[in-house]
Design a protein around this motif. Sequence first.
Motif, mmCIF file in Angstrom:
data_model
loop_
_atom_site.group_PDB
_atom_site.id
_atom_site.type_symbol
_atom_site.label_atom_id
_atom_site.label_comp_id
_atom_site.label_asym_id
_atom_site.label_seq_id
_atom_site.Cartn_x
_atom_site.Cartn_y
_atom_site.Cartn_z
ATOM 1 N N ARG A 12 -27.689 23.694 151.055
ATOM 2 C CA ARG A 12 -26.585 23.497 150.117
ATOM 3 C C ARG A 12 -25.330 24.154 150.664
ATOM 4 O O ARG A 12 -25.366 25.299 151.116
ATOM 5 C CB ARG A 12 -26.913 24.092 148.755
ATOM 6 C CG ARG A 12 -28.032 23.373 148.040
ATOM 7 C CD ARG A 12 -28.303 23.951 146.689
ATOM 8 N NE ARG A 12 -28.695 25.354 146.835
ATOM 9 C CZ ARG A 12 -28.948 26.169 145.819
ATOM 10 N NH1 ARG A 12 -28.843 25.735 144.580
ATOM 11 N NH2 ARG A 12 -29.300 27.418 146.018
ATOM 12 N N ARG A 47 -20.251 34.022 137.826
ATOM 13 C CA ARG A 47 -21.274 33.802 136.786
ATOM 14 C C ARG A 47 -21.765 32.363 136.795
ATOM 15 O O ARG A 47 -22.958 32.098 136.618
ATOM 16 C CB ARG A 47 -20.719 34.186 135.411
ATOM 17 C CG ARG A 47 -20.503 35.691 135.267
ATOM 18 C CD ARG A 47 -20.148 36.096 133.844
ATOM 19 N NE ARG A 47 -18.890 35.534 133.358
ATOM 20 C CZ ARG A 47 -17.687 36.072 133.557
ATOM 21 N NH1 ARG A 47 -17.559 37.182 134.259
ATOM 22 N NH2 ARG A 47 -16.599 35.497 133.058
ATOM 23 N N VAL A 50 -24.376 31.899 139.420
ATOM 24 C CA VAL A 50 -25.668 32.430 138.972
ATOM 25 C C VAL A 50 -26.349 31.416 138.059
ATOM 26 O O VAL A 50 -27.524 31.080 138.248
ATOM 27 C CB VAL A 50 -25.494 33.783 138.235
ATOM 28 C CG1 VAL A 50 -26.795 34.210 137.562
ATOM 29 C CG2 VAL A 50 -25.015 34.857 139.182
ATOM 30 N N GLU A 51 -25.609 30.910 137.070
ATOM 31 C CA GLU A 51 -26.177 29.956 136.107
ATOM 32 C C GLU A 51 -26.648 28.680 136.778
ATOM 33 O O GLU A 51 -27.630 28.067 136.352
ATOM 34 C CB GLU A 51 -25.146 29.640 135.025
ATOM 35 C CG GLU A 51 -24.875 30.807 134.098
ATOM 36 C CD GLU A 51 -23.653 30.603 133.221
ATOM 37 O OE1 GLU A 51 -23.136 29.465 133.142
ATOM 38 O OE2 GLU A 51 -23.205 31.593 132.610
ATOM 39 N N ALA A 52 -25.960 28.264 137.848
ATOM 40 C CA ALA A 52 -26.331 27.034 138.563
ATOM 41 C C ALA A 52 -27.393 27.293 139.634
ATOM 42 O O ALA A 52 -27.789 26.377 140.342
ATOM 43 C CB ALA A 52 -25.087 26.426 139.205
ATOM 44 N N ASP A 53 -27.856 28.536 139.741
ATOM 45 C CA ASP A 53 -28.839 28.924 140.754
ATOM 46 C C ASP A 53 -28.340 28.554 142.153
ATOM 47 O O ASP A 53 -29.062 27.977 142.956
ATOM 48 C CB ASP A 53 -30.199 28.279 140.463
ATOM 49 C CG ASP A 53 -31.322 28.921 141.270
ATOM 50 O OD1 ASP A 53 -31.182 30.096 141.676
ATOM 51 O OD2 ASP A 53 -32.326 28.235 141.522
ATOM 52 N N CYS A 54 -27.088 28.907 142.424
ATOM 53 C CA CYS A 54 -26.448 28.580 143.707
ATOM 54 C C CYS A 54 -25.960 29.820 144.449
ATOM 55 O O CYS A 54 -24.908 29.795 145.085
ATOM 56 C CB CYS A 54 -25.269 27.633 143.479
ATOM 57 S SG CYS A 54 -25.759 25.942 143.252
ATOM 58 N N LEU A 55 -26.713 30.899 144.378
ATOM 59 C CA LEU A 55 -26.297 32.082 145.117
ATOM 60 C C LEU A 55 -26.545 31.850 146.600
ATOM 61 O O LEU A 55 -27.608 31.372 146.997
ATOM 62 C CB LEU A 55 -27.040 33.313 144.618
ATOM 63 C CG LEU A 55 -26.711 33.721 143.189
ATOM 64 C CD1 LEU A 55 -27.438 35.000 142.813
ATOM 65 C CD2 LEU A 55 -25.219 33.878 142.975
ATOM 66 N N ASP A 57 -26.862 32.489 150.816
ATOM 67 C CA ASP A 57 -27.459 33.391 151.801
ATOM 68 C C ASP A 57 -26.357 34.037 152.650
ATOM 69 O O ASP A 57 -26.550 35.105 153.216
ATOM 70 C CB ASP A 57 -28.392 32.617 152.739
ATOM 71 C CG ASP A 57 -29.485 31.895 151.982
ATOM 72 O OD1 ASP A 57 -30.093 32.513 151.087
ATOM 73 O OD2 ASP A 57 -29.722 30.704 152.269
ATOM 74 N N TRP A 78 -22.945 39.497 140.923
ATOM 75 C CA TRP A 78 -24.323 39.365 141.404
ATOM 76 C C TRP A 78 -24.889 40.747 141.686
ATOM 77 O O TRP A 78 -24.157 41.664 142.043
ATOM 78 C CB TRP A 78 -24.377 38.510 142.671
ATOM 79 C CG TRP A 78 -23.598 37.242 142.582
ATOM 80 C CD1 TRP A 78 -23.322 36.530 141.449
ATOM 81 C CD2 TRP A 78 -22.964 36.544 143.649
ATOM 82 N NE1 TRP A 78 -22.562 35.430 141.750
ATOM 83 C CE2 TRP A 78 -22.324 35.413 143.088
ATOM 84 C CE3 TRP A 78 -22.875 36.744 145.008
ATOM 85 C CZ2 TRP A 78 -21.622 34.498 143.865
ATOM 86 C CZ3 TRP A 78 -22.181 35.844 145.781
ATOM 87 C CH2 TRP A 78 -21.561 34.721 145.204
ATOM 88 N N THR A 111 -28.328 28.214 152.005
ATOM 89 C CA THR A 111 -27.235 28.010 151.060
ATOM 90 C C THR A 111 -26.027 28.797 151.568
ATOM 91 O O THR A 111 -26.095 30.008 151.731
ATOM 92 C CB THR A 111 -27.612 28.458 149.635
ATOM 93 O OG1 THR A 111 -28.727 27.685 149.187
ATOM 94 C CG2 THR A 111 -26.448 28.246 148.667
#
Length: 180
Positions: A12, A47, A50-55, A57, A78, A111
Motif C-alpha cells: 500500500r 487518527r 489508525v482507523e483505516a488500519d493504514c499505519l 512501515d 500513534w 505500507t
Amino acid sequence: MIARAGAGPLRRLVVLRHAKSAWPEGVPDHQRPLAPRGRRDAPAAGRALVEADCLPDLALCSTAVRARQTWELASGQWGTPPPVRHDRRLYAAGAEDLLDVVREVPPEVETLLLVGHNPGLEDLVLDLAGDALDDALDQVRTKFPTSAIAVLAWHGTGWEALGPGTALLTSVIVPRGKKE
C-alpha cells in the motif's frame, strides 16, 4: 483496468498531502508553517490512518516545514511512529519524480506513507490508479485538498515495479480536526 505489477505481497502506498499552511509575509515557500487549521487537521489525519488500519512501515516526507509539521502531528497520534526519511526531492516534485523516489524503497516495506505537496501528489495518485473503489478517482480528480489521504493498493515483489495503472485506489479520506 489495472495493469498488473506482478506477483508478490499486497503493498500500500498511502499518500498524504500536507495540512493547511500559513502564508506569513517574507517567509520563503519552503519555510512556511502550518496554519491553525493545519495544526488541527494533521492530528486528525493521523487518527484517520489508525482507523483505516493504514499505519506505515516507513514514511517519506518532504523537507518543507509544513510537510514536516504535518508528519510530526499525524504520527504523534500513534504509539510508536515508523522510521521517517525527509527527502528534499519530494518538495515541489512532479508525479514522475515522486515515483522515482518511491521506487527506491526497500522491498521489506509493505505500507509506505508519502507526505508531500500538490499538484505532484494528486498527479501521482491519478497516474498510478488503474482502477478505484466507489467514486475515489472522481474525488481525487475533483479536488485533493490539504490533509487529504489516498490509499493505493497493489501486488509486487518490490517498489521498483510500481508504475502507471498498476494500483487500485481503495480510498480517499479528507480528515478535519474540530475547532475548540
